[in-house]
Design a protein around this motif. Structure first.
Motif, short mmCIF file in Angstrom:
data_model
loop_
_atom_site.label_atom_id
_atom_site.label_comp_id
_atom_site.label_asym_id
_atom_site.label_seq_id
_atom_site.Cartn_x
_atom_site.Cartn_y
_atom_site.Cartn_z
N VAL A 1 0.84 -1.21 0.00
CA VAL A 1 0.00 0.00 0.00
C VAL A 1 0.87 1.25 0.00
CG1 VAL A 1 -1.71 1.32 1.32
CG2 VAL A 1 -1.96 -1.16 1.08
N GLU A 2 1.91 1.24 0.79
CA GLU A 2 2.81 2.40 0.84
C GLU A 2 3.52 2.61 -0.49
OE1 GLU A 2 4.15 2.45 5.52
OE2 GLU A 2 5.02 0.92 4.20
N ARG A 3 3.90 1.52 -1.15
CA ARG A 3 4.56 1.64 -2.47
C ARG A 3 3.60 2.19 -3.51
NH1 ARG A 3 6.67 -3.59 -1.30
NH2 ARG A 3 5.53 -4.46 -3.06
N VAL A 4 2.34 1.76 -3.45
CA VAL A 4 1.35 2.29 -4.39
C VAL A 4 1.15 3.79 -4.15
CG1 VAL A 4 -1.11 2.26 -5.01
CG2 VAL A 4 0.15 0.12 -4.76
N ARG A 5 1.04 4.17 -2.91
CA ARG A 5 0.89 5.61 -2.58
C ARG A 5 2.10 6.40 -3.04
NH1 ARG A 5 -1.73 4.65 3.31
NH2 ARG A 5 -3.86 4.34 2.59
N LEU A 6 3.27 5.85 -2.87
CA LEU A 6 4.49 6.52 -3.32
C LEU A 6 4.50 6.65 -4.85
CD1 LEU A 6 7.27 7.76 -2.82
CD2 LEU A 6 8.22 5.44 -2.85
N ALA A 7 4.11 5.58 -5.53
CA ALA A 7 4.05 5.62 -7.00
C ALA A 7 3.05 6.68 -7.46
CB ALA A 7 3.69 4.25 -7.54
N GLU A 8 1.89 6.75 -6.82
CA GLU A 8 0.90 7.75 -7.17
C GLU A 8 1.44 9.16 -6.93
OE1 GLU A 8 -2.39 6.53 -4.73
OE2 GLU A 8 -3.23 5.29 -6.32
N PHE A 9 2.13 9.34 -5.82
CA PHE A 9 2.72 10.65 -5.52
C PHE A 9 3.73 11.05 -6.59
CE2 PHE A 9 6.38 12.91 -3.79
CZ PHE A 9 5.78 14.10 -3.41
N ILE A 10 4.58 10.12 -6.96
CA ILE A 10 5.60 10.42 -7.98
C ILE A 10 4.92 10.72 -9.31
CG2 ILE A 10 7.49 9.45 -9.35
CD1 ILE A 10 8.32 7.94 -6.74
N PHE A 11 3.94 9.90 -9.70
CA PHE A 11 3.23 10.12 -10.95
C PHE A 11 2.57 11.49 -10.96
CE2 PHE A 11 -0.57 9.86 -13.60
CZ PHE A 11 0.02 9.59 -14.82
N ASP A 12 1.86 11.81 -9.89
CA ASP A 12 1.18 13.11 -9.81
C ASP A 12 2.16 14.27 -9.88
OD1 ASP A 12 -1.28 11.89 -9.64
OD2 ASP A 12 -1.43 12.09 -7.45
N SER A 13 3.34 14.10 -9.31
CA SER A 13 4.33 15.18 -9.34
C SER A 13 4.88 15.41 -10.75
CB SER A 13 5.48 14.89 -8.37
OG SER A 13 6.34 13.89 -8.90
N LEU A 14 4.79 14.39 -11.60
CA LEU A 14 5.29 14.52 -12.97
C LEU A 14 4.20 14.99 -13.93
CD1 LEU A 14 7.30 11.19 -13.18
CD2 LEU A 14 8.21 13.49 -12.86
N ASP A 15 2.95 14.86 -13.53
CA ASP A 15 1.83 15.13 -14.42
C ASP A 15 1.33 16.56 -14.26
OD1 ASP A 15 -0.01 14.50 -16.36
OD2 ASP A 15 -1.48 13.75 -14.93
N LYS A 16 2.21 17.52 -14.42
CA LYS A 16 1.83 18.92 -14.31
C LYS A 16 1.84 19.55 -15.69
CE LYS A 16 1.95 18.96 -9.77
NZ LYS A 16 0.95 18.14 -9.23
N PRO A 17 0.66 19.92 -16.20
CA PRO A 17 0.60 20.52 -17.53
C PRO A 17 1.27 21.89 -17.55
CG PRO A 17 -1.55 20.60 -16.49
CD PRO A 17 -0.64 19.82 -15.58
N ASP A 18 1.82 22.22 -18.70
CA ASP A 18 2.41 23.53 -18.91
C ASP A 18 1.26 24.50 -19.15
OD1 ASP A 18 3.44 25.85 -20.16
OD2 ASP A 18 5.15 24.73 -20.95
N PRO A 19 1.10 25.52 -18.30
CA PRO A 19 -0.04 26.44 -18.45
C PRO A 19 -0.09 27.11 -19.82
CG PRO A 19 1.11 26.84 -16.38
CD PRO A 19 1.92 25.85 -17.15
N GLU A 20 1.05 27.42 -20.38
CA GLU A 20 1.09 28.07 -21.70
C GLU A 20 0.57 27.12 -22.79
OE1 GLU A 20 4.40 29.92 -24.72
OE2 GLU A 20 4.76 30.10 -22.57
N VAL A 21 0.99 25.86 -22.73
CA VAL A 21 0.53 24.88 -23.70
C VAL A 21 -0.97 24.63 -23.51
CG1 VAL A 21 0.71 22.46 -24.42
CG2 VAL A 21 2.77 23.78 -23.95
N GLU A 22 -1.40 24.50 -22.26
CA GLU A 22 -2.82 24.30 -21.98
C GLU A 22 -3.66 25.43 -22.55
OE1 GLU A 22 -4.60 21.72 -20.25
OE2 GLU A 22 -2.71 20.75 -20.80
#
Length: 70
Positions: free
Chosen positions: A16-37
């Protein structure tokens, strides 16, 4: 090496902790560029307006497939 130490610590976590860590890492990488958006929004609005005004016409998925089969 730091990476090896991090890997060992991660593997020591429970599932469970590894899944939460993976989700945290994924979410930290999934930030759209406001200019592109903003550019995507503007382009979508431009195309939708052209569609409503009859300046462009929809194309079915079958038509697209036929075009690219050639």
């Amino acid at each position: 090496m730091v990476t090896k130490e991090i890997k060992e610590k991660i593997l020591a976590l429970n599932e469970v902790e590894r899944v939460r860590l993976a989700e945290f890492i994924f979410d930290s990488l999934d930030k759209p560029d406001p200019e592109v958006e903003q550019k995507l929004i503007e382009e979508s609005e431009r195309r939708y307006q052209a569609y409503k005004e009859g300046r462009i016409h929809p194309v079915s998925m079958n038509e697209i497939r036929q075009r690219y089969k050639k």
